[in-house]
Design an enzyme around this catalytic site. Structure first.
Site, PDB file in Angstrom:
ATOM      1  N   CYS A   1      18.759  53.656 -33.773  1.00  8.76           N
ATOM      2  CA  CYS A   1      20.036  52.852 -33.655  1.00  8.76           C
ATOM      3  C   CYS A   1      20.959  53.715 -34.632  1.00  8.76           C
ATOM      4  CB  CYS A   1      20.475  51.276 -33.213  1.00  8.76           C
ATOM      5  SG  CYS A   1      22.396  50.501 -33.754  1.00  8.76           S
TER       6      CYS A   1
ATOM      7  N   HIS B   1      12.380  45.021 -25.693  1.00  9.00           N
ATOM      8  CA  HIS B   1      12.744  46.819 -26.352  1.00  9.00           C
ATOM      9  C   HIS B   1      12.089  46.457 -27.743  1.00  9.00           C
ATOM     10  CE1 HIS B   1      15.978  49.323 -26.491  1.00  9.00           C
ATOM     11  NE2 HIS B   1      15.827  48.868 -27.990  1.00  9.00           N
TER      12      HIS B   1
ATOM     13  N   ASN C   1      11.527  54.115 -29.897  1.00  9.75           N
ATOM     14  CA  ASN C   1      10.885  52.882 -29.512  1.00  9.75           C
ATOM     15  C   ASN C   1       9.133  52.959 -29.192  1.00  9.75           C
ATOM     16  OD1 ASN C   1      14.206  53.389 -28.803  1.00  9.75           O
ATOM     17  ND2 ASN C   1      13.497  51.904 -27.595  1.00  9.75           N
TER      18      ASN C   1
ATOM     19  N   ARG D   1      19.579  57.348 -24.070  1.00 13.50           N
ATOM     20  CA  ARG D   1      20.490  56.855 -24.520  1.00 13.50           C
ATOM     21  C   ARG D   1      20.079  56.867 -26.027  1.00 13.50           C
ATOM     22  NH1 ARG D   1      20.420  51.987 -27.094  1.00 13.50           N
ATOM     23  NH2 ARG D   1      19.634  51.207 -26.029  1.00 13.50           N
ATOM     24  N   ASP D   2      18.972  55.637 -26.073  1.00  7.54           N
ATOM     25  CA  ASP D   2      18.620  54.962 -27.445  1.00  7.54           C
ATOM     26  C   ASP D   2      18.054  55.962 -28.313  1.00  7.54           C
ATOM     27  OD1 ASP D   2      18.056  53.383 -28.898  1.00  7.54           O
ATOM     28  OD2 ASP D   2      17.027  51.688 -28.102  1.00  7.54           O
TER      29      ASP D   2
ATOM     30  N   HIS E   1      11.035  48.197 -31.020  1.00  5.19           N
ATOM     31  CA  HIS E   1      10.810  49.629 -31.461  1.00  5.19           C
ATOM     32  C   HIS E   1       9.919  49.389 -32.765  1.00  5.19           C
ATOM     33  CE1 HIS E   1      15.148  51.926 -31.065  1.00  5.19           C
ATOM     34  NE2 HIS E   1      15.427  50.662 -30.189  1.00  5.19           N
TER      35      HIS E   1
HETATM   36  P1  HMG Z   1      36.833  49.804 -32.958  1.00  9.93           P
HETATM   37  O1  HMG Z   1      37.050  51.145 -33.505  1.00  9.93           O
HETATM   38  O2  HMG Z   1      36.936  48.079 -33.491  1.00  9.93           O
HETATM   39  O3  HMG Z   1      37.794  49.509 -31.411  1.00  9.93           O
HETATM   40  O4  HMG Z   1      34.919  49.861 -32.112  1.00  9.93           O
HETATM   41  P2  HMG Z   1      38.899  48.996 -30.817  1.00  9.93           P
HETATM   42  O5  HMG Z   1      39.148  48.508 -30.322  1.00  9.93           O
HETATM   43  O6  HMG Z   1      40.024  49.548 -32.483  1.00  9.93           O
HETATM   44  O7  HMG Z   1      39.509  50.329 -30.954  1.00  9.93           O
HETATM   45  C1  HMG Z   1      39.738  51.931 -32.364  1.00  9.93           C
HETATM   46  C2  HMG Z   1      39.815  53.443 -30.989  1.00  9.93           C
HETATM   47  O8  HMG Z   1      38.534  53.528 -30.259  1.00  9.93           O
HETATM   48  C3  HMG Z   1      40.946  53.383 -30.392  1.00  9.93           C
HETATM   49  O9  HMG Z   1      41.267  54.709 -29.613  1.00  9.93           O
HETATM   50  C4  HMG Z   1      40.455  52.619 -28.495  1.00  9.93           C
HETATM   51  O10 HMG Z   1      41.082  53.126 -27.914  1.00  9.93           O
HETATM   52  C5  HMG Z   1      38.668  53.616 -29.148  1.00  9.93           C
HETATM   53  P3  HMG Z   1      42.945  55.069 -30.672  1.00  9.93           P
HETATM   54  O11 HMG Z   1      44.074  54.496 -30.360  1.00  9.93           O
HETATM   55  O12 HMG Z   1      42.517  55.048 -31.816  1.00  9.93           O
HETATM   56  O13 HMG Z   1      43.231  55.916 -30.032  1.00  9.93           O
HETATM   57  N1  HMG Z   1      37.708  52.994 -28.427  1.00  9.93           N
HETATM   58  C6  HMG Z   1      37.574  53.936 -27.650  1.00  9.93           C
HETATM   59  N2  HMG Z   1      36.744  54.424 -26.585  1.00  9.93           N
HETATM   60  C7  HMG Z   1      35.912  55.252 -25.851  1.00  9.93           C
HETATM   61  N3  HMG Z   1      35.422  54.678 -25.914  1.00  9.93           N
HETATM   62  C8  HMG Z   1      34.907  53.275 -25.561  1.00  9.93           C
HETATM   63  C9  HMG Z   1      36.046  52.592 -26.338  1.00  9.93           C
HETATM   64  N4  HMG Z   1      36.508  51.991 -26.861  1.00  9.93           N
HETATM   65  C10 HMG Z   1      37.285  51.561 -28.653  1.00  9.93           C
HETATM   66  N5  HMG Z   1      34.449  51.973 -25.183  1.00  9.93           N
HETATM   67  C11 HMG Z   1      33.440  49.596 -30.603  1.00  9.93           C
HETATM   68  C12 HMG Z   1      34.983  48.757 -31.238  1.00  9.93           C
HETATM   69  C13 HMG Z   1      32.878  48.802 -29.272  1.00  9.93           C
HETATM   70  C14 HMG Z   1      34.290  50.802 -29.897  1.00  9.93           C
HETATM   71  C15 HMG Z   1      32.583  50.989 -31.887  1.00  9.93           C
HETATM   72  O14 HMG Z   1      32.341  49.555 -32.565  1.00  9.93           O
HETATM   73  C16 HMG Z   1      31.065  51.263 -30.713  1.00  9.93           C
HETATM   74  O15 HMG Z   1      31.871  52.421 -29.990  1.00  9.93           O
HETATM   75  N6  HMG Z   1      30.553  50.682 -31.414  1.00  9.93           N
HETATM   76  C17 HMG Z   1      29.012  51.086 -30.868  1.00  9.93           C
HETATM   77  C18 HMG Z   1      28.057  51.538 -31.857  1.00  9.93           C
HETATM   78  C19 HMG Z   1      26.295  51.967 -30.572  1.00  9.93           C
HETATM   79  O16 HMG Z   1      26.992  52.447 -29.335  1.00  9.93           O
HETATM   80  N7  HMG Z   1      25.505  51.507 -31.278  1.00  9.93           N
HETATM   81  C20 HMG Z   1      24.032  51.948 -30.491  1.00  9.93           C
HETATM   82  C21 HMG Z   1      23.685  51.348 -29.149  1.00  9.93           C
HETATM   83  S1  HMG Z   1      23.389  49.460 -29.314  1.00  9.93           S
HETATM   84  C22 HMG Z   1      21.303  50.379 -29.622  1.00  9.93           C
HETATM   85  O17 HMG Z   1      21.638  50.372 -30.041  1.00  9.93           O
HETATM   86  C23 HMG Z   1      20.553  48.647 -30.123  1.00  9.93           C
HETATM   87  C24 HMG Z   1      20.113  48.731 -28.600  1.00  9.93           C
HETATM   88  O18 HMG Z   1      19.243  49.655 -27.707  1.00  9.93           O
HETATM   89  C25 HMG Z   1      18.620  47.395 -28.839  1.00  9.93           C
HETATM   90  C26 HMG Z   1      18.092  47.198 -29.981  1.00  9.93           C
HETATM   91  O19 HMG Z   1      17.428  47.924 -30.628  1.00  9.93           O
HETATM   92  O20 HMG Z   1      18.065  46.343 -30.921  1.00  9.93           O
HETATM   93  C27 HMG Z   1      20.670  48.572 -27.600  1.00  9.93           C
HETATM   94 MG    MG Z   2      17.370  50.336 -29.330  1.00 10.17          MG
END
Ligand code: HMG
Ligand code: MG
Length: 288
Positions: free
Chosen positions: A234, A201, A243, A10-11, A203
């Protein structure tokens, strides 16, 4: 026994733009599991528009030969939770961050709005018998607003620990922490909750991850998130590199007399296929 959550699938992959065939991912995940890793985060039910690399998450869960309850999937909101339920996974990892700016860039919401969205979902997940994790990113520094005030970190963590979860993962998202800061935050965390619920966690952007893990271990923490071959980052944390490499941490822990249940030699060869596909020559130090 030290508990390692392998977050590579994933990450490790989420920031890579080049499409990776599902067969390459599945082969990697199977090899990681065969090396003895029991907890693997292999899916992310975020928006495919935001993170295209994770768009095949549901199919990965359906096609994986290994079936066990130790696999994790990332969940950002209600829509993601519905896909998570379809996947058959039993461990749901929700995520948020201390920093408002990071939350805004990462999930398009500020801290409080995201908290309000996550709380009922986490309650539902716990009530449905799932294992629930909460990632808290930027517990030290934010890629956008810099070093975060300790008071803000303490205030937000105090709010977050009221949420229902089994496991809290503290993210040094851009890898700038050093052991002194880990010690300081650990003192505060110990005042909030039992240590056995906390994972670190780290990095490894600045090469400090192993030193930080060693410090956390000495303070009594037993859980770490790592990524095989040190892949990771990320997409919404510019400059954040991989990581803590799983291979290096396992080598360190076993050498220190800790048990991990992981076969280091087979772990070291598990990522050959994905590295070959990505034409990636970087290897963790112990693998080299
Ligand atoms: P948004 O654009 O604000 O969503 O995104 P919305 O609620 O306004 O909806 C807009 C459209 O997206 C709609 O579709 C929804 O159905 C669709 P439309 O009507 O336009 O056709 N939608 C989705 N589709 C599929 N799956 C979903 C989903 N939600 C809405 N879940 C959202 C908000 C949270 C979805 C977006 O910002 C997003 O996906 N962000 C993810 C970012 C990400 O993955 N970052 C990396 C992970 S975190 C990380 O790496 C840190 C970590 O490792 C720890 C560390 O290192 O610190 C964990
Ligand atoms: Mg991470």
């Amino acid at each position: 026994m030290i508990r390692i959550v392998e977050v590579g699938p994933r990450d490790g992959l989420q920031s890579i733009k080049q499409p990776i065939p599902i067969s390459v991912k599945l082969d990697w995940i199977e090899k990681l599991i065969n090396s003895g890793l029991k907890e693997v985060e292999m899916a992310s039910f975020v928006s495919p528009k935001w993170v295209p690399q994770m768009a095949d998450s549901l199919e990965i869960c359906q096609r994986l030969k290994h079936k066990n309850s130790g696999f994790w999937g990332l969940v950002p909101n209600e829509k993601g939770y519905e896909s998570f339920l379809d996947s058959g996974l039993k461990q749901a990892a929700f995520f948020t961050a201390v920093s408002d700016e990071f939350n805004q860039k990462n999930v398009n919401r500020d801290f409080l709005s995201h908290l309000k969205e996550l709380e009922p979902l986490m309650q539902k997940a716990v009530a449905e018998g799932l294992r629930v994790r909460l990632y808290v990113s930027t517990v030290f520094d934010c890629p956008y607003s810099g070093s975060l005030p300790e008071k803000l970190v303490a205030k937000r963590l105090s709010e977050l620990v009221k949420l229902p979860f089994h496991d809290l993962s503290l993210g040094d998202t851009i890898g700038r922490a050093v052991p002194k800061r880990v010690r300081a935050l650990s003192r505060f965390i110990k005042s909030l909750m039992p240590l056995h619920q906390v994972s670190w966690h780290f990095h490894d952007t600045y090469g400090m991850a192993l030193a930080n893990c060693a410090q956390a271990l000495e303070l009594g923490f037993q859980r770490f998130d790592t990524s095989a071959s040190g892949l990771g980052g990320c997409p919404y944390a510019p400059g954040a590199s991989g990581n803590m490499a799983t291979e290096d941490l396992v080598f360190f822990l076993e050498g220190q007399g800790e048990r991990t249940g992981i076969d280091w030699a087979s772990l070291c060869s598990a990522s050959e296929g994905i590295n070959r596909f990505l034409n990636r020559n970087t290897r963790p130090k112990t693998v080299r």
